[in-house]
Design an enzyme around this catalytic site. Sequence first.
Site, short mmCIF file in Angstrom:
data_model
loop_
_atom_site.label_atom_id
_atom_site.label_comp_id
_atom_site.label_asym_id
_atom_site.label_seq_id
_atom_site.Cartn_x
_atom_site.Cartn_y
_atom_site.Cartn_z
CE LYS A 11 73.72 26.88 64.95
NZ LYS A 11 75.14 26.41 64.99
CG ASN A 12 76.00 26.56 61.07
OD1 ASN A 12 76.03 27.04 62.19
ND2 ASN A 12 75.94 25.72 60.51
CB CYS A 105 80.32 17.06 70.03
SG CYS A 105 79.77 16.77 68.22
NE ARG A 110 81.17 18.52 64.57
CZ ARG A 110 80.16 19.36 65.01
NH1 ARG A 110 79.55 19.35 65.78
NH2 ARG A 110 80.30 20.67 63.91
CG ASP A 293 73.58 21.04 60.33
OD1 ASP A 293 74.19 20.21 60.89
OD2 ASP A 293 74.13 22.34 60.33
NE ARG A 385 74.91 24.57 70.40
CZ ARG A 385 75.54 23.46 69.61
NH1 ARG A 385 75.17 22.28 69.71
NH2 ARG A 385 76.05 23.92 68.46
C1 UD1 Z 1 79.87 22.90 60.04
C2 UD1 Z 1 78.32 23.44 60.76
C3 UD1 Z 1 77.45 22.19 61.09
C4 UD1 Z 1 77.51 21.32 59.86
C5 UD1 Z 1 78.74 20.82 59.34
C6 UD1 Z 1 78.49 19.94 58.14
C7 UD1 Z 1 79.12 25.83 61.76
C8 UD1 Z 1 79.45 26.42 62.96
N1 UD1 Z 1 78.78 24.32 61.81
O1 UD1 Z 1 80.43 22.13 61.28
O2 UD1 Z 1 76.29 22.79 61.52
O3 UD1 Z 1 76.55 20.40 60.46
O4 UD1 Z 1 79.64 22.02 58.98
O5 UD1 Z 1 77.81 20.74 57.23
O6 UD1 Z 1 79.12 26.07 60.75
N2 UD1 Z 1 86.70 17.00 59.76
C9 UD1 Z 1 87.92 16.53 59.88
N3 UD1 Z 1 88.86 17.23 60.29
C10 UD1 Z 1 88.82 18.80 60.45
C11 UD1 Z 1 87.74 19.37 60.09
C12 UD1 Z 1 86.51 18.28 59.87
O7 UD1 Z 1 88.19 15.21 59.81
O8 UD1 Z 1 89.84 19.29 60.82
C13 UD1 Z 1 85.65 16.22 59.33
C14 UD1 Z 1 84.64 16.10 60.71
O9 UD1 Z 1 84.86 15.11 61.56
C15 UD1 Z 1 83.32 15.68 59.81
C16 UD1 Z 1 83.36 16.50 58.42
O10 UD1 Z 1 85.15 16.84 58.13
O11 UD1 Z 1 83.24 14.32 59.73
C17 UD1 Z 1 82.77 17.61 58.49
O12 UD1 Z 1 82.82 18.48 59.35
P1 UD1 Z 1 83.02 20.16 59.26
O13 UD1 Z 1 82.66 20.46 57.72
O14 UD1 Z 1 84.38 20.65 59.45
O15 UD1 Z 1 81.88 20.64 60.04
P2 UD1 Z 1 82.00 21.81 61.13
O16 UD1 Z 1 82.59 22.87 60.23
O17 UD1 Z 1 82.17 21.23 62.45
#
Ligand code: UD1
Length: 407
Positions: A11-12, A105, A110, A293, A385
């Site tokens: 999915k990701n 969420c 996030r 995850d 999902r």
């Molecule tokens: C993706 C995955 C999700 C997985 C996660 C971590 C997808 C669609 N989803 O989510 O399943 O659990 O990676 O492996 O691929 N953060 C910030 N600022 C930002 C972006 C992130 O502070 O602009 C922080 C987040 O709050 C979190 C951490 O970074 O604490 C990791 O988040 P991130 O790697 O961005 O996760 P996602 O990409 O949302």
Amino acid sequence: MKGEVAIGGAKNAALPILASTLLGGGDCVVSNLPQVRDVSTMVKLLHLLGVAYHLDGSCVTLNASDIHATEAPYDLVKTMRASVLVLGPLLARFGEATVSLPGGCAIGTRPVNLHLKGLVTLGADVYVEHGYIHAKASKLKGGRIELDFPTVTGTENLLMAACLADGTTVLHNAAKEPEIVDLADFLVKRGAKIFGAGTDTITIDGVSELHGAEYSVIPDRVEAGTYLMAGAVTQGDVLVNHCIPGHLSAVLSKLEEAGCDVYEEQHGVRLTAPQRLRPLEIKTLVYPGFPTDLQAQVMALMCVSSGTSVVSETVFEGRFLHVPELHRMGATIEVDGHHAVIQGTSVLTGAPVMASDLRASAGLILAGLAAEGETAVSRVYHLDRGYERFEEKLHELGANVQRLSGA
Ligand code: UD1
């Protein structure tokens, strides 16, 4: 549980690959798509923007030659945060994008500040107003981006945007997840120039346009890990087919430490579980560390282990909402900030419990498989999902599991 199960596409990986079709015209044929709700939501969003598509089971043909909108509305983004992945491609190709700002969420706040900061480095004008991210740039310009944290979707958004920027972009402290490599491989097939995906420094030389391509999505390592753990928690013997063991190294080594026999086979992994699992110390980390995850699922295993385990969640701030539900099944877990200390018990007891998010639902179902008596998991729609035919696949492995309407 005993038997074989086949893993679907990731999915990701599918979500950014689908979003990236916005970067150019030409037919993109994407196969090995998981048939899960997030994928349908992304296809719906792309269609709303003007992408023509033909979906046939796990294969979709998309064509983004005729885009007529550059706005991702709140109604779709609120159901799937990964909708923000259209931001980079729309901005890079059309010079503007308006995307609803994802809210908080169940697993934490996030933010997407790092996505936005990176786009500003590439020359975009970005502001948030009335709940929407507005981004504009007549032409993005390559630049040096230093990510404060190796965000997965942030890396993907910036990687996609940089493909059409003028000049070279270097992304430092980039995420190294296999899904990033899959996206980069697809983009390279479409004519992008990307070097170093899968390492912490990715270099992108901008090109003027991307063409269509055919591509097959990698297998889902989280789905594979979930079925291996379903085997582990039921003293089972499972063969998980169509997965890439190398993507599961941290998970397999923890399952071995817990006493499971794990064998890599040609197209998958076989796991034979002991009578009683050993306790573990686990810290979730960015890839190649143990994936967040799979944290809820491994916690279910630790609930029935022979001693005291510690699970530390370092990626998301609030990802322990499954703990009070596990308490209802007789688990002994204490949470202190980012750490959960689990005293293993020989028996969990089935109970009605409530799922809070996608992976927590899977963790509660694994606990239910190990528990004595019946467990009813509500809000199970979270599962749809990201897991394809979850209850059917568990049933094929011998679980007594049913979906009740209205659950
Ligand atoms: C993706 C995955 C999700 C997985 C996660 C971590 C997808 C669609 N989803 O989510 O399943 O659990 O990676 O492996 O691929 N953060 C910030 N600022 C930002 C972006 C992130 O502070 O602009 C922080 C987040 O709050 C979190 C951490 O970074 O604490 C990791 O988040 P991130 O790697 O961005 O996760 P996602 O990409 O949302």
